[in-house]
Design a protein around this motif. Structure first.
Motif, PDB file in Angstrom:
ATOM      1  N   GLY A 325       0.900  -1.033  -0.042  1.00  0.00           N
ATOM      2  CA  GLY A 325       0.041  -0.008   0.014  1.00  0.00           C
ATOM      3  C   GLY A 325       0.961   1.064   0.026  1.00  0.00           C
ATOM      4  O   GLY A 325       1.864   1.390   0.694  1.00  0.00           O
ATOM      5  N   ALA A 326       0.182   2.452  -0.478  1.00  0.00           N
ATOM      6  CA  ALA A 326       1.039   3.783  -0.463  1.00  0.00           C
ATOM      7  C   ALA A 326       1.026   4.312   0.896  1.00  0.00           C
ATOM      8  O   ALA A 326       0.032   4.029   1.631  1.00  0.00           O
ATOM      9  N   PRO A 327       1.879   5.166   1.230  1.00  0.00           N
ATOM     10  CA  PRO A 327       1.926   5.626   2.429  1.00  0.00           C
ATOM     11  C   PRO A 327       1.016   6.610   2.635  1.00  0.00           C
ATOM     12  O   PRO A 327       0.545   7.425   1.515  1.00  0.00           O
ATOM     13  N   THR A 328       0.485   6.760   3.689  1.00  0.00           N
ATOM     14  CA  THR A 328      -0.759   7.745   4.158  1.00  0.00           C
ATOM     15  C   THR A 328      -0.132   8.876   4.923  1.00  0.00           C
ATOM     16  O   THR A 328       0.787   8.950   5.250  1.00  0.00           O
ATOM     17  N   GLY A 329      -1.109   9.584   5.592  1.00  0.00           N
ATOM     18  CA  GLY A 329      -0.730  10.646   6.453  1.00  0.00           C
ATOM     19  C   GLY A 329      -0.097  10.237   7.822  1.00  0.00           C
ATOM     20  O   GLY A 329       0.632  10.937   8.541  1.00  0.00           O
ATOM     21  N   ASP A 330      -0.465   9.003   8.146  1.00  0.00           N
ATOM     22  CA  ASP A 330       0.227   8.189   8.932  1.00  0.00           C
ATOM     23  C   ASP A 330       0.955   7.036   8.503  1.00  0.00           C
ATOM     24  O   ASP A 330       0.389   5.824   8.771  1.00  0.00           O
ATOM     25  N   PRO A 331       1.974   7.058   8.237  1.00  0.00           N
ATOM     26  CA  PRO A 331       2.659   5.836   7.352  1.00  0.00           C
ATOM     27  C   PRO A 331       3.187   4.866   8.148  1.00  0.00           C
ATOM     28  O   PRO A 331       3.425   4.949   9.330  1.00  0.00           O
ATOM     29  N   ASP A 332       2.899   3.526   7.600  1.00  0.00           N
ATOM     30  CA  ASP A 332       3.441   2.383   8.161  1.00  0.00           C
ATOM     31  C   ASP A 332       5.032   2.580   8.229  1.00  0.00           C
ATOM     32  O   ASP A 332       5.763   3.097   7.717  1.00  0.00           O
ATOM     33  N   PRO A 333       5.592   1.862   9.323  1.00  0.00           N
ATOM     34  CA  PRO A 333       7.128   1.777   9.375  1.00  0.00           C
ATOM     35  C   PRO A 333       7.900   1.466   8.240  1.00  0.00           C
ATOM     36  O   PRO A 333       8.990   1.830   8.067  1.00  0.00           O
ATOM     37  N   VAL A 334       7.223   0.543   7.252  1.00  0.00           N
ATOM     38  CA  VAL A 334       8.013   0.259   6.217  1.00  0.00           C
ATOM     39  C   VAL A 334       8.376   1.357   5.521  1.00  0.00           C
ATOM     40  O   VAL A 334       9.449   1.344   4.714  1.00  0.00           O
ATOM     41  N   HIS A 335       7.568   2.366   5.471  1.00  0.00           N
ATOM     42  CA  HIS A 335       7.983   3.765   4.661  1.00  0.00           C
ATOM     43  C   HIS A 335       9.002   4.495   5.534  1.00  0.00           C
ATOM     44  O   HIS A 335       9.039   5.905   4.992  1.00  0.00           O
ATOM     45  N   LEU A 336       9.521   4.248   6.292  1.00  0.00           N
ATOM     46  CA  LEU A 336      10.412   5.354   7.157  1.00  0.00           C
ATOM     47  C   LEU A 336      11.777   4.877   7.421  1.00  0.00           C
ATOM     48  O   LEU A 336      12.299   5.820   8.024  1.00  0.00           O
ATOM     49  N   ALA A 337      12.058   3.779   7.134  1.00  0.00           N
ATOM     50  CA  ALA A 337      13.421   3.240   7.426  1.00  0.00           C
ATOM     51  C   ALA A 337      13.986   2.285   6.446  1.00  0.00           C
ATOM     52  O   ALA A 337      13.264   1.693   5.604  1.00  0.00           O
ATOM     53  N   PRO A 338      15.124   1.903   6.432  1.00  0.00           N
ATOM     54  CA  PRO A 338      15.712   1.125   5.450  1.00  0.00           C
ATOM     55  C   PRO A 338      15.121  -0.244   5.357  1.00  0.00           C
ATOM     56  O   PRO A 338      15.015  -0.885   4.244  1.00  0.00           O
ATOM     57  N   GLU A 339      14.683  -0.840   6.485  1.00  0.00           N
ATOM     58  CA  GLU A 339      14.152  -2.264   6.546  1.00  0.00           C
ATOM     59  C   GLU A 339      12.762  -2.365   5.921  1.00  0.00           C
ATOM     60  O   GLU A 339      11.774  -1.509   6.092  1.00  0.00           O
ATOM     61  N   ASN A 340      12.524  -3.390   5.559  1.00  0.00           N
ATOM     62  CA  ASN A 340      11.264  -3.798   5.215  1.00  0.00           C
ATOM     63  C   ASN A 340      10.465  -4.489   6.445  1.00  0.00           C
ATOM     64  O   ASN A 340       9.776  -4.015   7.284  1.00  0.00           O
ATOM     65  N   SER A 341      11.249  -5.711   6.251  1.00  0.00           N
ATOM     66  CA  SER A 341      10.801  -6.652   7.725  1.00  0.00           C
ATOM     67  C   SER A 341      11.491  -6.095   8.612  1.00  0.00           C
ATOM     68  O   SER A 341      12.416  -5.664   8.811  1.00  0.00           O
ATOM     69  N   ARG A 342      10.838  -6.065   9.856  1.00  0.00           N
ATOM     70  CA  ARG A 342      11.328  -5.347  11.044  1.00  0.00           C
ATOM     71  C   ARG A 342      10.920  -6.244  12.347  1.00  0.00           C
ATOM     72  O   ARG A 342       9.744  -6.308  12.423  1.00  0.00           O
ATOM     73  N   ARG A 343      11.851  -6.402  13.257  1.00  0.00           N
ATOM     74  CA  ARG A 343      11.627  -7.063  14.502  1.00  0.00           C
ATOM     75  C   ARG A 343      10.848  -6.027  15.371  1.00  0.00           C
ATOM     76  O   ARG A 343      11.142  -4.855  15.221  1.00  0.00           O
ATOM     77  N   LEU A 344      10.165  -6.415  16.411  1.00  0.00           N
ATOM     78  CA  LEU A 344       9.244  -5.657  17.232  1.00  0.00           C
ATOM     79  C   LEU A 344      10.468  -4.890  18.266  1.00  0.00           C
ATOM     80  O   LEU A 344      10.338  -5.496  19.676  1.00  0.00           O
ATOM     81  N   ARG A 345      11.511  -4.321  17.958  1.00  0.00           N
ATOM     82  CA  ARG A 345      12.449  -3.715  18.619  1.00  0.00           C
ATOM     83  C   ARG A 345      11.699  -3.106  19.998  1.00  0.00           C
ATOM     84  O   ARG A 345      12.424  -2.501  20.987  1.00  0.00           O
TER      85      ARG A 345
END
Length: 463
Positions: A325-345
């Motif tokens: 999906g495209a980024p929205t006004g409250d974007p998902d983390p996938v749109h904010l940093a180099p990683e796609n898959s992300r551990r729940l740090r």
């Protein structure tokens, strides 16, 4: 299903109990575990064909590898800036693995919302305002990289260029100014294609690692209106020196620049009333790096990155596709940093903040600072050593008396490490071979400081 997998699934509660018992045994002995260990046990073993199940793997690990694991999570590991794992953070980390959430987006899970709650708590902890949006990343290096990537987009915006669409060739050279930048800044500039050579060191104050603000103003004026990036420090590695963030931010009234603050561990000064003035003005930054596996004492790896320009962050890192999906006004983390898959740090940090609150983490910071000050005072009074800088927060920068050669410092550190009592790391400060002792572990007490001091004195006095 492979027989070993079936057996492990059937016995999972017992296996988790066994792993928990093993971990409890290790942690119970952590204070007396050798702080550094010999390392690899021997030649690489071949991969087993059928495997031995979790029981067998646990036994082999305890026999073959565990003895070579250092006590780096313990109270006398003063190398680099290394925290440990508080009980609550450890609990959160175990549950992170158990739930195994991929926090790339909000689809079907509340994990990303937990991350945002934790970001909000951390933002308040460090004195940042609502304008700073945040995201979890792997460490300070990645946090600096993300902040500088957003800065790169800002420079492009000022020049009427879309770096994400047209590339670096359309952007042209970028000036990056800093007084005493951490090595990760050069690494980030290399990865971002700006080049290590883009970083220009600005004169620092006499006897300090803090930038001379007047010299920085002169450098900015010489750019003749070209937009630049300024990397300020809230806690340098050698001496934990702090740039005057408020004064630097005020220069934006005259010169166009993006202000990135590397506050990897220095941001935690905000928790201590005696030290909070050191990070006055942090909220004025355009982007901020903070490392959590340092002074928040959560397990590796965890850091956060804050920025005022989430729109430019999304421009740099968005990963729009039909299934994401495209980024929205409250974007998902996938749109904010180099990683796609992300551990729940965020979960270990959430547990730690929930369990101990602001007061508990303030106590850790203030105790570490007090022990650093006490070690510094003891070394300054000892004729075998020489303090190279004031102890401003949690790091003691010192050397041997006289004019030590690098070999002398290396021998000292080898002797301390060989004792198993402590681990410290070398540095060079103002051309002098030196030693750093960095206090950031929640377990460290006055007894540990006394043992470190005794190990240093014994190593310095050995023939």
């Amino acid at each position: 299903m492979h027989p070993r997998l079936g057996e492990d699934l059937a016995r999972l509660p017992d296996l988790l109990d066994a792993v928990g018992d093993r971990a409890a045994h290790v942690l119970a002995g952590l204070a007396d575990r050798p702080v550094v260990t010999p390392g690899a046990p021997g030649p690489v073993e071949p991969l087993p064909d059928e495997g031995s199940g979790t029981d067998g793997a646990l036994k082999l690990f305890a026999q073959r590898w565990e003895p070579g694991f250092s006590g780096s999570a313990g109270p006398r590991y003063l190398g680099f800036v290394t925290g440990g794992a508080t009980p609550a953070a450890l609990a959160g980390d175990w549950l992170t693995a158990a739930f195994d959430q991929n926090v790339s987006n909000r689809t079907g899970s509340a994990a990303a919302d937990l991350e945002q709650e934790t970001i909000g708590w951390l933002r308040g902890l460090f004195g940042l305002g609502e304008a700073h949006a945040g995201v979890f990343v792997s460490g300070a290096t990645t946090s600096n990289l993300v902040g500088l990537a957003v800065a790169r987009e800002w420079v492009g915006e000022r020049r009427g260029v879309s770096v994400t669409q047209d590339g670096l060739a359309a952007l042209g050279p970028v000036d990056v100014l800093s007084g005493a930048a951490h090595s990760s800044i050069g690494k980030a500039l290399s990865v971002l294609g700006l080049g290590r050579g883009a970083l220009r060191q600005v004169r620092t104050m006499d006897g300090r690692e803090a930038v001379d603000v007047a010299a920085l103003a002169d450098e900015l004026a010489a750019l003749d209106g070209r937009p630049a990036v300024v990397v300020a420090n809230a806690g340098t590695v050698n001496t934990v020196d702090f740039d005057d963030l408020r004064a630097i931010a005020a220069l934006r009234e005259r010169y166009p620049f993006w202000l990135h603050v590397d506050a990897a561990f220095g941001a935690f000064a905000a928790l201590s009333p005696a030290h909070a003035h050191l990070v006055d003005g942090l909220d004025a930054a355009d982007s901020v790096c903070v490392d959590l596996h340092k002074w928040l004492n959560v397990p590796y790896d965890a850091a956060v990155q804050f920025t005022r320009r989430r729109d430019l962050q999304v421009a740099a890192f968005h990963n729009a596709s039909p299934y994401l999906g495209a980024p929205t006004g409250d974007p998902d983390p996938v749109h904010l940093a180099p990683e796609n898959s992300r551990r729940l740090r965020a979960l270990p940090a959430w547990f730690a903040l929930t369990a101990y609150g602001r007061a508990g983490h303030r106590e850790i910071v203030e105790r570490n600072c007090a022990e650093a000050a006490r070690l510094g005072a003891s070394l300054a009074a000892d004729p075998a050593f020489r303090l190279l800088a004031p102890v401003r927060l949690n790091v003691v920068c010192f050397t041997l008396a006289g004019r030590p050669a690098q070999q002398d410092v290396d021998v000292l550190l080898r002797r301390v490490a060989a004792s198993g009592e402590a681990f410290l790391t070398p540095t060079v400060y103002d051309g002098v071979p030196a030693v750093r002792a960095a206090f950031s572990n929640w377990r460290t007490t006055a007894t540990d400081t006394d043992r470190v001091l005794a190990a240093l004195r014994a190593a310095a006095g050995a023939s």
